[in-house]
Design a protein around this motif. Structure first.
Motif, PDB file in Angstrom:
ATOM      1  N   MET A   1       0.841  -1.180   0.000  1.00 55.11           N
ATOM      2  CA  MET A   1       0.000   0.000   0.000  1.00 55.11           C
ATOM      3  C   MET A   1       0.883   1.239   0.000  1.00 55.11           C
ATOM      4  SD  MET A   1      -3.450  -0.184   0.210  1.00 55.11           S
ATOM      5  CE  MET A   1      -3.759   1.387   0.939  1.00 55.11           C
ATOM      6  N   ARG A   2       0.467   2.188  -0.776  1.00 55.25           N
ATOM      7  CA  ARG A   2       1.252   3.417  -0.896  1.00 55.25           C
ATOM      8  C   ARG A   2       0.730   4.557  -0.022  1.00 55.25           C
ATOM      9  NH1 ARG A   2       1.705   1.555  -6.707  1.00 55.25           N
ATOM     10  NH2 ARG A   2       3.801   0.666  -6.698  1.00 55.25           N
ATOM     11  N   ILE A   3      -0.406   4.338   0.645  1.00 57.55           N
ATOM     12  CA  ILE A   3      -0.914   5.312   1.612  1.00 57.55           C
ATOM     13  C   ILE A   3      -1.284   4.555   2.882  1.00 57.55           C
ATOM     14  CG2 ILE A   3      -1.795   6.903  -0.158  1.00 57.55           C
ATOM     15  CD1 ILE A   3      -4.628   5.878   0.587  1.00 57.55           C
ATOM     16  N   GLU A   4      -1.394   5.288   3.968  1.00 51.98           N
ATOM     17  CA  GLU A   4      -1.828   4.677   5.222  1.00 51.98           C
ATOM     18  C   GLU A   4      -3.339   4.794   5.338  1.00 51.98           C
ATOM     19  OE1 GLU A   4       0.194   5.576   8.860  1.00 51.98           O
ATOM     20  OE2 GLU A   4       2.056   5.992   7.778  1.00 51.98           O
ATOM     21  N   LEU A   5      -3.939   3.754   5.878  1.00 51.26           N
ATOM     22  CA  LEU A   5      -5.372   3.779   6.126  1.00 51.26           C
ATOM     23  C   LEU A   5      -5.621   4.355   7.514  1.00 51.26           C
ATOM     24  CD1 LEU A   5      -6.300   0.262   4.736  1.00 51.26           C
ATOM     25  CD2 LEU A   5      -6.333   2.457   3.548  1.00 51.26           C
ATOM     26  N   LYS A   6      -6.670   5.141   7.625  1.00 55.66           N
ATOM     27  CA  LYS A   6      -7.029   5.707   8.921  1.00 55.66           C
ATOM     28  C   LYS A   6      -7.833   4.665   9.697  1.00 55.66           C
ATOM     29  CE  LYS A   6      -9.346   9.331   7.426  1.00 55.66           C
ATOM     30  NZ  LYS A   6      -9.981  10.650   7.311  1.00 55.66           N
ATOM     31  N   PRO A   7      -7.850   4.772  11.020  1.00 56.23           N
ATOM     32  CA  PRO A   7      -8.763   3.923  11.795  1.00 56.23           C
ATOM     33  C   PRO A   7     -10.206   4.229  11.387  1.00 56.23           C
ATOM     34  CG  PRO A   7      -7.175   5.023  13.242  1.00 56.23           C
ATOM     35  CD  PRO A   7      -7.013   5.622  11.867  1.00 56.23           C
ATOM     36  N   ASP A   8     -11.077   3.227  11.406  1.00 56.51           N
ATOM     37  CA  ASP A   8     -12.466   3.396  10.964  1.00 56.51           C
ATOM     38  C   ASP A   8     -13.155   4.573  11.639  1.00 56.51           C
ATOM     39  OD1 ASP A   8     -11.993   1.172   9.438  1.00 56.51           O
ATOM     40  OD2 ASP A   8     -13.456  -0.117  10.456  1.00 56.51           O
ATOM     41  N   ARG A   9     -12.874   4.826  12.892  1.00 58.84           N
ATOM     42  CA  ARG A   9     -13.548   5.892  13.647  1.00 58.84           C
ATOM     43  C   ARG A   9     -13.220   7.287  13.113  1.00 58.84           C
ATOM     44  NH1 ARG A   9      -9.247   4.257  16.428  1.00 58.84           N
ATOM     45  NH2 ARG A   9      -7.803   5.835  17.205  1.00 58.84           N
ATOM     46  N   GLU A  10     -12.160   7.433  12.327  1.00 57.32           N
ATOM     47  CA  GLU A  10     -11.740   8.743  11.835  1.00 57.32           C
ATOM     48  C   GLU A  10     -12.365   9.130  10.490  1.00 57.32           C
ATOM     49  OE1 GLU A  10      -7.515   9.384  11.935  1.00 57.32           O
ATOM     50  OE2 GLU A  10      -7.337   8.496  13.942  1.00 57.32           O
ATOM     51  N   TYR A  11     -13.169   8.239   9.908  1.00 60.92           N
ATOM     52  CA  TYR A  11     -13.810   8.558   8.638  1.00 60.92           C
ATOM     53  C   TYR A  11     -15.078   9.363   8.874  1.00 60.92           C
ATOM     54  CZ  TYR A  11     -10.508   5.557   6.270  1.00 60.92           C
ATOM     55  OH  TYR A  11      -9.355   5.024   5.763  1.00 60.92           O
ATOM     56  N   ALA A  12     -15.497  10.111   7.871  1.00 67.28           N
ATOM     57  CA  ALA A  12     -16.707  10.937   7.962  1.00 67.28           C
ATOM     58  C   ALA A  12     -17.900  10.076   8.377  1.00 67.28           C
ATOM     59  CB  ALA A  12     -16.971  11.619   6.618  1.00 67.28           C
ATOM     60  N   TRP A  13     -18.813  10.655   9.103  1.00 68.50           N
ATOM     61  CA  TRP A  13     -19.962   9.936   9.639  1.00 68.50           C
ATOM     62  C   TRP A  13     -20.792   9.247   8.559  1.00 68.50           C
ATOM     63  CZ3 TRP A  13     -24.794  11.228   7.996  1.00 68.50           C
ATOM     64  CH2 TRP A  13     -24.937  12.469   7.372  1.00 68.50           C
ATOM     65  N   PHE A  14     -20.910   9.879   7.380  1.00 72.20           N
ATOM     66  CA  PHE A  14     -21.767   9.301   6.335  1.00 72.20           C
ATOM     67  C   PHE A  14     -21.094   8.168   5.584  1.00 72.20           C
ATOM     68  CE2 PHE A  14     -19.692  12.961   4.340  1.00 72.20           C
ATOM     69  CZ  PHE A  14     -19.211  12.429   3.156  1.00 72.20           C
ATOM     70  N   ILE A  15     -19.819   7.938   5.827  1.00 72.43           N
ATOM     71  CA  ILE A  15     -19.114   6.814   5.206  1.00 72.43           C
ATOM     72  C   ILE A  15     -19.267   5.551   6.056  1.00 72.43           C
ATOM     73  CG2 ILE A  15     -16.809   5.956   4.587  1.00 72.43           C
ATOM     74  CD1 ILE A  15     -16.107   8.814   3.744  1.00 72.43           C
ATOM     75  N   LYS A  16     -19.442   5.708   7.333  1.00 74.08           N
ATOM     76  CA  LYS A  16     -19.511   4.562   8.253  1.00 74.08           C
ATOM     77  C   LYS A  16     -20.622   3.562   7.926  1.00 74.08           C
ATOM     78  CE  LYS A  16     -16.972   7.024  11.740  1.00 74.08           C
ATOM     79  NZ  LYS A  16     -16.941   7.670  13.029  1.00 74.08           N
TER      80      LYS A  16
END
Length: 188
Positions: A1-16
């Motif tokens: 992977m060329r980017i780091e993934l954020k923890p799920d809790r850090e994504y916008a509310w409407f993406i969850k």
């Protein structure tokens, strides 16, 4: 992977809710979703477009859609896309025969005339040479103008998705155990 993934809790509310559905449907959150999710508006646009392309009432039948997505994924060297789309094709087709033969579809008796015309069109759209009038004419027995637009949109979307995932080196997630190669050469 060329980017780091954020923890799920850090994504916008409407993406969850999308992540919740992915966990329900696939047993895990899809890595591309987490990549697109770093730009919430872009995620929303891509998710909406995918929903329109993959709807139940599409004029392109599900097996044909899956053949296209796997082949375009192979040509773009997208490991993740081949993994998930091959799994979907196996489910939709009822066997792995077409997945296993897809890289050499031109020489395989498993593909009918309609599938061959579509795969040729998909390869032309994906490659550098582009589409010619003969390729479109070969699609006409099965696709009116509206269906041709849908097919073209599907191929364009899968090219975008596969190129995005390949550029970010998104790995497979273990969905399909069937080895699927692009046809010739080694993975890049």
């Amino acid at each position: 992977m060329r980017i780091e993934l954020k923890p799920d809790r850090e994504y916008a509310w409407f993406i969850k809710p999308f992540f919740w559905l992915q966990k329900r449907n696939y047993g895990q959150v899809l890595i591309p979703g987490k990549c697109w999710g770093r730009s919430p508006r872009l995620f929303a646009a891509v998710a909406t477009l995918y929903g329109v392309i993959n709807r139940r009432r599409s004029p392109i039948d599900p097996v044909l859609r899956s053949l296209v997505t796997v082949r375009v994924s192979q040509l773009n060297w997208c490991r993740f896309c081949v993994d998930i789309n091959a799994m979907t094709l196996v489910k939709r087709a009822g066997s792995s025969d077409k997945v296993e033969a897809l890289a050499s579809w031109r020489d395989s008796p498993l593909f009918d005339e309609r599938e061959r015309a579509v795969l040729d069109y998909a390869e032309a759209m994906t490659g550098l040479d582009g589409v010619n009038d003969d390729q479109v004419a070969r699609l006409r027995p099965w696709f009116d103008d509206d269906a041709l637009v849908e097919l073209t949109g599907l191929i364009a979307f899968q090219n975008m998705s596969a190129k995005f995932n390949a550029a970010l080196d998104v790995p497979t997630q273990g969905f399909c155990q069937v080895p699927v190669q692009p046809g010739s050469g080694e993975p890049r």
